[in-house]
Motif scaffolding. Structure first.
Motif, short mmCIF file in Angstrom:
data_model
loop_
_atom_site.label_atom_id
_atom_site.label_comp_id
_atom_site.label_asym_id
_atom_site.label_seq_id
_atom_site.Cartn_x
_atom_site.Cartn_y
_atom_site.Cartn_z
N ALA A 69 27.74 -2.61 6.07
CA ALA A 69 27.18 -3.63 6.87
C ALA A 69 28.07 -4.47 7.74
N ILE A 70 29.29 -4.60 7.31
CA ILE A 70 30.47 -5.23 8.17
C ILE A 70 30.51 -4.42 9.30
N ARG A 71 30.78 -2.90 9.26
CA ARG A 71 30.95 -1.93 10.28
C ARG A 71 29.77 -2.16 11.32
N ARG A 72 28.47 -2.39 10.63
CA ARG A 72 27.24 -2.30 11.45
C ARG A 72 27.16 -3.77 12.19
N TRP A 73 27.03 -4.90 11.22
CA TRP A 73 26.65 -5.99 11.86
C TRP A 73 28.01 -7.02 12.46
N CYS A 74 29.15 -6.84 11.68
CA CYS A 74 30.00 -7.78 12.34
C CYS A 74 30.68 -7.15 13.44
N ALA A 75 30.70 -5.71 13.42
CA ALA A 75 31.47 -5.30 14.49
C ALA A 75 31.07 -5.57 15.77
N PRO A 76 29.70 -5.91 16.29
CA PRO A 76 29.44 -6.38 17.59
C PRO A 76 29.83 -7.86 17.85
N VAL A 77 29.97 -8.74 16.62
CA VAL A 77 30.48 -10.07 16.86
C VAL A 77 32.18 -10.00 17.52
N LEU A 78 32.76 -9.06 16.77
CA LEU A 78 34.25 -8.87 17.29
C LEU A 78 34.31 -8.18 18.38
N GLY A 79 33.07 -7.70 19.36
CA GLY A 79 33.18 -7.20 20.64
C GLY A 79 33.29 -5.50 20.59
N LEU A 80 32.63 -4.97 19.37
CA LEU A 80 32.85 -3.52 19.01
C LEU A 80 31.46 -3.13 19.09
#
Length: 408
Positions: A69-80
């Motif tokens: 979930a970090i790779r799916r949902w937090c990644a866009p918050v960090l610009g990925l």
């Protein structure tokens, strides 16, 4: 481009009133501070793992529901892009730096107030004020009872003065707090004798305790005395008392962390087993009923159904799902569905239970909103709840109940 927020990621079309209630800022009624410094991969993985220990050789904590979930949902918050690899994600995290990562994730959680447990004996955690500033939210302190007792025990006083100093110190710290919290489950289990101990038994137990004041509090008499002293203070000040329940490795309350490495022999939840079942608190909860002190059962998983029952049976008991929502990630709807089976809607609150990694704060808010959206949509589709019912329930759980209980 605006930074993504947990607000923006609901899983399906919903009636406007329900969507608005889910997207409204929430009160995080129990969390711990997140780290203010940068991390190695090993340190970060220990923070997002359920027990705070390294993954077995050749494996990674990114291969868990929370890690995916970090790779799916937090990644866009960090610009990925969504589903960025763990290596790319951690590289981007290091590039932005801890302060910016914390700012994006805490603000992206969509929280209007953080109630922060300051009892973890861990260096480098953000204070309540810093959590609020970075998250663009209000922030208040939750005082951990066992930390107060430890400070009193180490003050070098005679056993006869122990109870009085403990009472005075609890009252002083409660003056700036929004709640008191106990981790008695980790110290002696929740099946303790619910009666108030006698003064003589407290003095005798204090004498034993003060002979080795740096040791861990595990005397059931002193744990009971601490809880009753806290109840007296809470009643005077109109504060709730929180209890950490369930398999609690996620809380890291028994670990000592230095920098980004952890030590202490294993996760704090290991070994407590059924002793953390909130049903064991029934006698104590019943004894508190005439006093009107709210009791909040935190985390509770996998005993959340027992906690839901207590919330339904006693007018002063409340419950949250805690970090189980973030750690089950895509399965969060099932946890919330099981709480909603029995717990009154006005007794449930949102609490992330996050610690260490700001990702867990963001994920908890995201998975709460997405999981609850699925549950509400099903109830509406089945004709069990009206749109107005569903919107009211989302509002109560997200913020309304906490604002009432904590007088925010």
């Amino acid at each position: 481009m605006p930074e993504p927020r947990s607000h923006d990621m609901l899983p399906m079309p919903l009636p406007d009133a329900v969507r608005a209630a889910l997207l409204a800022p929430m009160v995080d009624q129990h969390c711990c501070g997140v780290r203010r410094d940068d991390t190695t991969r090993s340190g970060f993985e220990q923070l997002i793992g359920e027990g705070g220990t390294p993954a077995p050789p050749g494996t990674t904590h990114f291969d868990t529901p929370a890690g995916a979930a970090i790779r799916r949902w937090c990644a866009p918050v960090l610009g990925l892009e969504p589903h960025a690899s763990a290596t790319v994600y951690l590289s981007r995290r290091a590039e932005l730096g801890a302060a910016e990562v914390n700012r994006r994730l805490l603000r992206g959680a969509g929280v209007s107030a953080f109630l922060v447990d300051t009892g973890l004996d861990v260096p480098g955690l953000l204070s309540p004020a810093e959590m609020g500033r970075l998250g663009s939210a209000a922030a208040d302190e939750i005082v951990r009872l066992e930390q107060v007792e430890q400070d009193v025990a180490e003050a070098g006083l005679p056993a006869a003065d122990y109870a009085g100093l403990l009472r005075d110190e609890l009252a002083a710290r409660a003056a700036r707090a929004t709640a008191l919290k106990s981790v008695a489950a980790h110290h002696c289990g929740l099946g303790f004798d619910p009666s108030r101990p006698s003064r003589g038994s407290v003095i005798a137990a204090a004498g034993r305790r003060l002979a080795d004041p740096k040791s861990r509090l595990d005397d059931p008499v002193l744990v009971r005395h601490l809880l009753w002293a806290a109840v007296d203070v809470a009643r005077e000040r109109g504060l709730p008392v929180q209890f950490h329940c369930g398999l609690s490795g996620w809380g890291l309350s028994g670990l000592s962390m230095s920098g980004w490495g952890l030590s202490g022999g294993g996760p704090s939840g290991v070994g407590i087993g059924h002793r953390a079942d909130p049903a064991l608190l029934t006698g104590f909860v019943r004894a508190l009923a005439p006093l009107g002190v709210p009791v909040v059962l935190l985390h509770c998983y996998p005993y959340h159904r027992q906690a839901a029952y207590l919330a339904g049976a006693f007018p002063h008991v409340y419950v949250d799902a805690g970090p189980a929502v973030a750690h089950t990630a895509a399965g969060s709807a099932q946890v919330l569905r099981e709480l909603l089976e029995l717990a009154p809607f006005h007794k449930q609150m949102y609490g992330s239970g996050c610690h260490g990694a700001a990702e867990l704060c963001f994920l908890a808010a995201l998975c709460h909103r997405r999981g609850l959206a699925r549950v509400l949509a099903d109830r509406i589709a089945e004709g069990e709840w009206s749109v107005a019912d569903a919107a009211r329930i989302a509002h109560m759980i997200g913020s309304g109940n906490a604002r009432r209980v904590y007088r925010l």
